[in-house]
Design a protein around this motif. Structure first.
Motif: not given
Length: 778
Positions: A20-31
């Motif tokens: 989950l942490e990796s999912v959320l981190d990826l989302i905010v960085r990519r967006i």
């Protein structure tokens, strides 16, 4: 790069993230990068604390992650969650709902755009972007963020669920483990079960391999070495034997496999998972499926195709691991709850009957063969729990709520005790109903209502007779077809049908002709269609294949010789032409058998009303057949345009919808005008409240699962026909299915029959009991 391409890339990358942490981190960085904004943050709803917690950010202070939170009514984030719609502000500071979050550093940013993250109608959290400038984000930016949120909601929900399960594996994480973690599916067989999970594994199917703690790490490492070497030998042998027949580019595939096997990184990665505490098969699954996701996320088409190669290699290794381990000796606990990606009848047979207390299927439907069997043997079952990370649950304690279609993982002692109380109530009610077996289903004013059963399994016969069944209203003949690898012969069908007829003689046995298609498939007769429920199914298949239909009808007629208790029922009819053609085929089979010397008589022949087209032709059908029977499950589905096996819309499947009730009343009234008997089989007839409505409508036979028969009999014996008719009159004036359902429950309680309704379940709102209209005149 177009926004669509950016969106696709973000979704692909996020789907390969390990937690989950990796999912959320990826989302905010990519967006943040895609929108060229200064801040992107995700607030997730903590369902226990009822607060939105900052879980990831790119642009705000990282020290605030996990520490800063807002109540569900606090700040603009809370307002987004309350409204479940985007909020786009030029200057967030000037908004009356603005709430300054200290330690985040957000005081530098004015522009604010927040969109809800919604999964299955529930708000999981809020996705926020912010900018220093005083400006509104434009329409394209807002549309992009809304689209990203919708696309990623399922990924976030799954990652969150998996994370909550994983945190429970380690004692040191117990303090923050998520108790009473709930997963929603489709209720398939009523009842409550508390037990220990056993994950059903399919041979050489990576996705079904569960996590387990290895007993001997060194042995697991040795097994991996042996399996990889065996696959390596197989590939070399196959490459040599086919060398003369393959082109050079096709031969290169063998080299690709060998290079993957020889790459020390693959083996090292699997070994690391084993040493971290997973058995070799679970470690292999983790690594191979992780690589498959990575390849699928790549833009290059050639590299994406390598995902298939990696998966195939993983299956080959898994096959050797399973073969070398031999038949898996499973020590089934006394409270086994079997969980599978897709339950099959064969899987049900894996667990000793006296140890199986509950069933769960990640995919599948409430009308699947496994679900039908579960209802037949009275095992609480939930299907279609699509977000359940089932491979993580081996050996875990769970609660199966077969009434509302819910699974609770890591239940607290408080929740366990609440559901144990439900189970105690169930046992008391069942014990109180045992004395009704030999009593008739007769109202207080002397109206007799025959109660029949729906069957399909050999075990159904004994169970049905023990509960006082007066006949079979629906024998699902497709079940003997489904448990074989080929079409059963006439003799094989005869033996199966004869056992049902003999057991029930002289009581009537209604046999539905082969009803395949839709969600009932035969492995040796696949029907591939985009929309199977509106496709080639039921009578359409058998009329197109008279060789199948005639053999089945001959077997039915021969099975009834000397008993004469057979009734034949035609499924999914939509036109008079279909009925007339089927009747000709039945007459032909009858004439053939009589010519061959069999003493067979013409049985009663009827049709099932299951589609709207049949509703409005019911009088025409009644003129040419001997009886009408309503298949209420399918009729409800088609009237409401709701696939009740689809977890996304199963909540819209409403048997007490006013349109359904009016259609059922119309069928009964129109059939009686022709002087023909009308019966009904389906879940509505199995519900005590529904049974009273159907009796009041004029249905002359109710057919149901045998487990529900005592409750329905008790309900009928507890009211007068006049009271049931008054109840129907009141219900038909209502406009809402849920209102009708609540009214029926309250009425039963007012009549002293509250024990027959669904028990009060933990974590669910109960409607008020004081309804002035409940008493109604008798």
């Amino acid at each position: 790069m177009s926004m669509l391409s950016v969106l696709r890339k973000i979704v692909q990358e996020v789907s390969t993230a390990p937690d989950l942490e990796s999912v959320l981190d990826l989302i905010v960085r990519r967006i943040q990068r895609a929108m060229r904004t200064e801040v992107c943050s995700i607030f997730l709803l903590d369902s226990v604390q009822k607060r939105y917690v900052l879980r990831a950010t790119q642009g705000l202070n990282q020290e605030a992650v996990g520490k800063v939170s807002l109540s569900m009514t606090e700040g603009i984030v809370g307002l987004v969650g309350q409204r479940a719609e985007p909020i786009n502000l030029e200057d967030a500071f000037s908004h009356p709902a603005f709430h300054y979050l200290q330690s985040t550093g957000e005081e530098r940013f004015h522009a604010f755009l927040g969109v809800p993250i919604i999964h299955h109608r529930s708000v999981l959290g809020v996705l926020v972007v912010q900018q220093h400038d005083l400006r509104r984000f434009d329409e394209s930016e807002e549309a992009f963020l809304v689209t990203v949120s919708a696309q990623l909601a399922g990924v976030i929900a799954h990652a969150e669920a998996t994370g909550s399960i994983n945190s429970e594996q380690h004692p040191q994480a117990e303090a923050k483990a998520v108790h009473d973690r709930r997963f929603d599916g489709v209720a398939a067989a009523s009842g409550v079960a508390i037990g220990t999970v056993v994950v059903a594994t399919i041979d050489a199917e990576l996705e079904t391999v569960p996590d387990k703690t290895p007993h001997d790490v060194e042995q697991e490492l040795h097994s991996l070495e042996m399996a990889m070497e065996a696959v390596r030998d197989d590939i070399r042998t196959a490459g040599r034997s086919l060398a003369q027949r393959l082109k050079s580019e096709e031969q290169a595939l063998f080299d690709v496999y060998l290079r993957m096997l020889d790459d020390p990184a693959l083996k090292t990665e699997i070994e690391a998972h084993i040493r971290a505490g997973n058995w070799v098969q679970g470690a292999l699954r983790e690594v191979i499926l992780g690589h498959v996701k990575q390849f699928n996320a790549m833009e290059d088409a050639y590299l994406r195709e390598r995902a298939t190669d990696v998966r195939d290699l993983g299956r080959r290794i898994l096959s050797y691991l399973q073969e070398s381990a031999g038949p898996m000796e499973v020590d089934y606990p006394d409270d086994s709850i079997l969980i599978a990606d897709e339950l099959s009848p064969a899987m049900l047979g894996m667990v000793p009957e006296n140890k199986l207390v509950g069933l769960v299927s990640v995919t599948g439907s409430g009308n699947s063969h496994a679900a039908i069997m579960a209802r037949s043997i009275g095992i609480p079952t939930v299907m279609g729990v699509v977000d359940l990370p089932f491979t993580r649950l081996e050996g875990r304690k769970v609660i199966v709520d077969g009434y509302s279609g819910r699974i609770y993982v890591n239940p607290s002692e408080q929740l366990l005790e609440a559901f144990r109380e439900v189970m105690r109530e169930e046992r008391l009610v069942a014990a109180g109903l045992e004395g009704l077996r030999d009593l008739p289903a007769e109202t207080t004013d002397g109206y007799r209502m025959p109660l029949w059963v729906n069957t399909g399994l050999v075990a159904d016969v004994t169970r049905s007779l023990e509960r006082g069944a007066e006949g079979i209203g629906l024998y699902r003949t497709e079940i003997p077809f489904m448990i074989r690898d080929f079409f059963p012969s006439e003799q094989e069908q005869l033996q199966s049908y004869r056992s049902q007829m003999e057991a029930f003689a002289p009581r009537p046995v209604t046999m539905r002709t082969l009803d395949i298609g839709g969600d009932k498939a035969l492995p040796y007769f696949p029907i591939e269609e985009d929309n199977p429920f509106l496709g080639w199914r039921g009578i359409r298949v058998t009329l197109d294949h008279p060789e199948i239909f005639l053999v089945q009808v001959r077997a039915m007629l021969r099975a009834s010789e000397g008993l004469n208790n057979l009734r034949i029922m035609l499924p999914m009819v939509t036109s008079v032409h279909e009925v007339e053609e089927a009747m000709r085929q039945i007459d032909r089979a009858l004439a053939e058998l009589q010519d061959e010397g069999y003493a067979v008589e013409r049985p009663m022949v009827g049709v099932m009303v299951e589609v709207p087209a049949a509703v409005y032709q019911v009088r025409r059908f009644a003129r040419i057949v001997d009886f009408i029977s309503v298949g209420s499950n399918d009729l409800t589905q088609y009237l409401l345009a709701v696939d009740r096996n689809n977890p996304r819309v199963a909540g819209l499947y409403a048997p007490y919808h006013p349109a359904v009730l009016r259609a059922l009343q119309y069928i009964a009234r129109e059939t009686r005008k022709e002087g023909k008997p009308v019966s009904i089989c389906g879940e509505m007839a199995a519900d005590p409240g529904g049974a009273l409505l159907l009796m009041a409508m004029g249905y002359e036979v109710l057919s149901m699962n045998s487990n529900n028969l005592p409750r329905v009999k008790s309900a009928i014996r507890g009211v007068s026909l006049a009271r049931a008719q008054s109840l129907l009159s009141q219900v038909l004036r209502m406009d809402d299915a849920e209102e009708i359902h609540r009214y029926l429950r309250r009425t039963l309680k007012h009549l002293g029959l509250g024990q027959l309704t669904r028990p009060r379940l933990p974590n669910q709102q109960e409607p008020a009991e004081d309804d002035p209209d409940c008493s109604g005149a008798d």
